[in-house]
Enzyme design. Structure first.
Site, short mmCIF file in Angstrom:
data_model
loop_
_atom_site.label_atom_id
_atom_site.label_comp_id
_atom_site.label_asym_id
_atom_site.label_seq_id
_atom_site.Cartn_x
_atom_site.Cartn_y
_atom_site.Cartn_z
N HIS A 367 0.81 -1.22 0.00
CA HIS A 367 0.00 0.00 0.00
C HIS A 367 0.84 1.27 0.00
O HIS A 367 0.49 2.26 -0.62
CB HIS A 367 -0.94 -0.01 1.21
CG HIS A 367 -1.81 -1.22 1.21
ND1 HIS A 367 -2.51 -1.64 2.29
CD2 HIS A 367 -2.06 -2.11 0.22
CE1 HIS A 367 -3.16 -2.75 1.98
NE2 HIS A 367 -2.90 -3.05 0.73
N CYS A 680 -7.59 0.42 -19.92
CA CYS A 680 -7.01 1.12 -18.77
C CYS A 680 -5.91 0.32 -18.06
O CYS A 680 -5.49 0.69 -16.98
CB CYS A 680 -8.11 1.51 -17.78
SG CYS A 680 -9.03 0.11 -17.17
C1 PEP Z 1 -6.39 -4.34 -15.08
O1 PEP Z 1 -6.58 -5.47 -14.63
O2 PEP Z 1 -5.83 -4.13 -16.16
C2 PEP Z 1 -6.84 -3.16 -14.32
C3 PEP Z 1 -6.78 -1.96 -14.86
O3 PEP Z 1 -7.24 -3.36 -13.03
P1 PEP Z 1 -6.22 -3.56 -11.81
O4 PEP Z 1 -4.84 -3.29 -12.32
O5 PEP Z 1 -6.66 -2.61 -10.76
O6 PEP Z 1 -6.46 -4.99 -11.46
#
Ligand code: PEP
Ligand code: MG
Length: 755
Positions: A367, A680
């Site tokens: 974190h 993303c």
């Molecule tokens: C992903 O899995 O690409 C994503 C954007 O979510 P996280 O990285 O938070 O799992």
């Protein structure tokens, strides 16, 4: 002590007198070795000092030839003296010459001495030199004698550390009180920082080593131990995360050590040799630290750490020093060094003065790392024994791109890094100049570049990157950095602040992605064999709807009278989306009934992270307002590689036909359904990745704020149609042995693109 004249107490008293005499450093050292030799009935006593060039130099001797002083220099791995230094442990031999490490130096005339006792001169676990006594006769030094010599070495350690001996050294051969150390850890947060060490938990430096009254010192030690025991019992009683957040097993270990007879006995023994109570604690702690530096077993090292922490507490108790460092009085260019730190503790420091972070523990997903990245503080983790190796105020360089740390760097290294910092700043200024330019490729394709965020500290990035909005707001981060479940009012105020900061720009909130490997310290964790594929994200949200309902309520209220864009993580089947959407409807009805002003507009989407969705794209597009590809998880599940496991995480390049085909199909179907598709995951933050994504049809990407400049600069110069033309055959007919990444890099350099 057998065989010694007057014992260690007398010796320490005499040494104190010598320390106070107004004589030169060499004279003082000469007197010290004479005193030790006489007291220990040894024919030889020699003091070797570790130099900055890593060698050991004879600084004083009683018994060996005097001409050898400052002439005899050995490598740190040479001879018995080298062995004592490198192992940081005493060596006690009745026949030194038969030891395989023995190395004969004719200039010293030591061939006639058979017995040998060498102890390291240690300070805070670091070796500063070696102290040796020798006798002609085959003699085994008693345990008490070894102990006494180690105690005496503490006095020498103080003398070396005071810098007094530097006047006796040739340039470049000074005592290595603070040698340059190059340490390699794990890169946690990008960027380069040059600054000075600030210890998150300051060490106590003792000023008074030798006791006036041994009985009184024993009394002080006993009283401090009694208080320490009561404190530990108290902490355990108060519960799990009391007093600075120690975990229960750590507290149990503290209790065990606080009552450990061996430990107490060793400290009392040290005090009985004539040390003050705090010097007695440090004397034993020095051994612990030296063992800790050598220990490779992680469990044992952890326990030695606990013991070290406990000794620190005891020391603070004895010295009456407050635990808490002055967080608001950071020096300029502070580089924080800690064993481990919670995210809230990092946020407590003055951001304007904090340049970097070095952690002994702390992996890429911890974190504190998340917060360091959000704050743009370069950070490196997994630097073994970091807090023991540094001294407050030491010059230090943190390379958050490679995981390198330079402690007390020489000028050439410092200059090289300073140059890199200047270069980065120049590049940053170039990116800054592009901030307000619309992101349109050379052939006229508009690409919406948004940022990923999750904490209040991320919000200024919307402005300073010129982003088109927040493409992924990871709501779980607020939960992960908190010490208890954030109340609905706290969630509401964060979401409002996010929407306020974004103004007219869109924000996509992702509902909680917790559970599995995203553990909340205050939530009961379930043992799972494969947590990433376990009870997490939307699965937890649907099974235990209380948490998700309150979050939805907070989101809907925050967006009252505005647009709310919402998406659900880890959707694997269409009906999960339907259920989640029904929960939103339910909350809307509830709020409407209670007279709340609802969002003016709602857009509800899902993340594509589980490969099963690839075979339900038409059905999904029929339901959603948009899809957002989480390429991190999609890659993890498509290739069955644990994204958090360094051994396999980089085994497959996302820029390979299977993933690119899947991504292409999502974009393609989105176009056919007239629905927005965005991405993303980290892939969009890599300029070559972004190039490939635009080439296969993505016109909306969400990136790490630090990637905004490089990706935008690349896209502005890109001919998207040309990139599509060269990429398509690579995906459709992957015959070439040259990886796609390499071929795209070659394309980029031919086109003059920076990737
Ligand atoms: C992903 O899995 O690409 C994503 C954007 O979510 P996280 O990285 O938070 O799992
Ligand atoms: Mg994900």
């Amino acid at each position: 002590m057998r065989g010694a004249l007057g014992g260690p107490r007398v010796l320490l008293r005499r040494l104190r007198e010598v320390m106070a005499e107004p004589v030169s450093a060499q004279e003082r050292l000469d007197k010290v070795v004479v005193l030790i030799a006489a007291n220990m009935v040894a024919e030889v006593c020699s003091c070797y000092v570790l130099r900055v060039d890593g060698t050991l130099e004879l600084y004083a001797t009683e018994g060996l030839k005097r001409e050898a002083v400052h002439q005899t220099v050995m490598r740190a791995d040479e001879g018995l003296v080298g062995l004592v230094a490198s192992e940081a442990q005493p060596i006690n031999l009745s026949d030194a010459q038969s030891h395989p490490a023995f190395s004969y130096r004719p200039e010293t005339g030591e061939e006639i001495y058979h017995s040998f006792l060498g102890v390291p001169v240690l300070r805070a676990g670091n070796t500063l030199g070696v102290l040796v006594v020798q006798n002609r006769a085959h003699r085994t030094y008693s345990e008490e004698e070894v102990e006494a010599l180690q105690t005496t070495a503490m006095v020498l350690a103080e003398m070396i550390a005071s810098g007094e001996l530097a006047a006796l050294a040739r340039p470049g051969a000074e005592p290595a009180i603070r040698p340059h150390l190059h340490l390699e850890g794990v890169a946690l947060s990008d960027g380069i920082a040059l600054g000075h060490v600030v210890l998150h938990e300051p060490r106590v430096t003792i000023t008074n080593v030798i006791a006036d009254d041994v009985q009184k010192e024993l009394g002080r030690l006993d009283a401090a131990i009694a208080t320490l025991r009561a404190d530990v019992d108290d902490m355990l009683e108060r519960g799990d995360v009391a007093d600075g957040g120690e975990h229960r097993d750590v507290l149990e270990a503290y209790r065990m050590f606080a009552h450990d007879r061996g430990w107490l006995h060793r400290m009392r023994e040290a005090v009985m040799t004539g040390l003050t109570a705090e010097a007695g604690v440090e004397r034993v702690q020095s051994d612990t630290r030296a063992r800790m530096l050598r220990q490779t077993d992680p469990y044992l090292r952890e326990r030695l750490h606990d013991l070290d922490d406990l000794a620190n507490r005891l020391m603070r108790q004895l010295m009456g020093v407050n635990h808490a460092p002055a967080r608001d009085q950071l020096p300029e260019n502070a580089i924080l060094v800690a064993r481990m730190m919670g995210p809230a503790a990092l946020l407590d420091y003055d951001r304007k003065r904090l340049r970097g972070l070095v952690l002994e523990e702390g992996g890429p997903t911890s974190h504190v790392t998340i917060v360091a990245r959000a704050l743009g503080i370069p950070a490196v983790g997994e630097i073994a024994n970091a807090p023991s190796l540094v001294e407050p105020g030491d010059a230090i360089i943190v390379d958050g791109a490679t995981g390198d740390i330079h402690l007390r760097p020489p000028t050439d290294i410092e200059n090289a890094y300073a140059e890199r910092v200047r270069l980065r700043a120049r590049r940053q200024a170039q990116y800054q100049a592009l901030r307000d330019k619309p992101c349109v490729t050379k052939d006229g394709q508009t690409v919406d570049l948004m940022i990923n965020a999750g904490l209040i500290v991320d919000l200024p990035h919307i402005q300073d990157t010129g982003a088109a909005g927040i493409g992924l707001f990871r709501t779980e981060l607020q939960f992960m950095v908190a010490t208890a479940f954030p109340r609905i009012s706290e969630q509401l105020s964060l979401y409002r602040a996010v929407l306020d900061a974004a103004g007219d720009k869109p924000v996509t909130f992702r509902t909680l992605d917790i559970g599995g490997d995203k553990v909340l310290p205050y939530m009961r964790a379930y043992e799972e064999e494969n947590p990433a594929m376990g009870w997490r994200a939307i699965r937890l949200g649907l099974d235990r709807p209380g948490l998700m309902r309150s979050q939805l309520r907070a989101l809907l209220q925050a967006a009252s009278g505005r647009t709310l864009r919402l998406m659900f993580p880890m959707i694997a089947m269409c009906h999960e989306f339907d259920q989640a959407k029904a929960m939103v409807e339910h909350e809307l009805t509830h709020l409407r009934r209670h007279g709340h002003v609802l969002p003016e507009r709602m857009e509800i989407g899902a993340m594509v992270e589980v490969p099963s969705l690839l075979y339900q794209l038409d059905e999904m597009f029929a339901r959603v307002d948009f899809l957002s590809v989480g390429s991190n998880d999609l890659l993890q599940f498509l290739y069955a590689v644990d994204r958090g496991n360094a051994r396999v995480a980089n085994r497959f390049d996302p820029l390979s036909p299977p993933l690119l085909r899947a991504l292409h199909e999502i974009a393609d179907k989105g176009g056919k359904h007239g629905k927005l598709v965005t991405l993303c995951g980290e892939l969009a933050s890599d300029p070559v990745g972004a190039l490939a994504l635009v080439a296969i049809g993505y016109r909306s990407l969400s990136l790490a704020p630090s990637a905004m400049g490089p990706v935008k600069a690349m896209l502005l110069d890109l001919d998207a149609a040309k990139a599509a033309e060269i990429l398509r055959p690579m995906i459709d007919n992957p015959s070439s042995r040259i990886p796609i990444r390499a071929r795209l890099q070659a394309f980029a350099s031919a086109e003059g693109l920076q990737v």
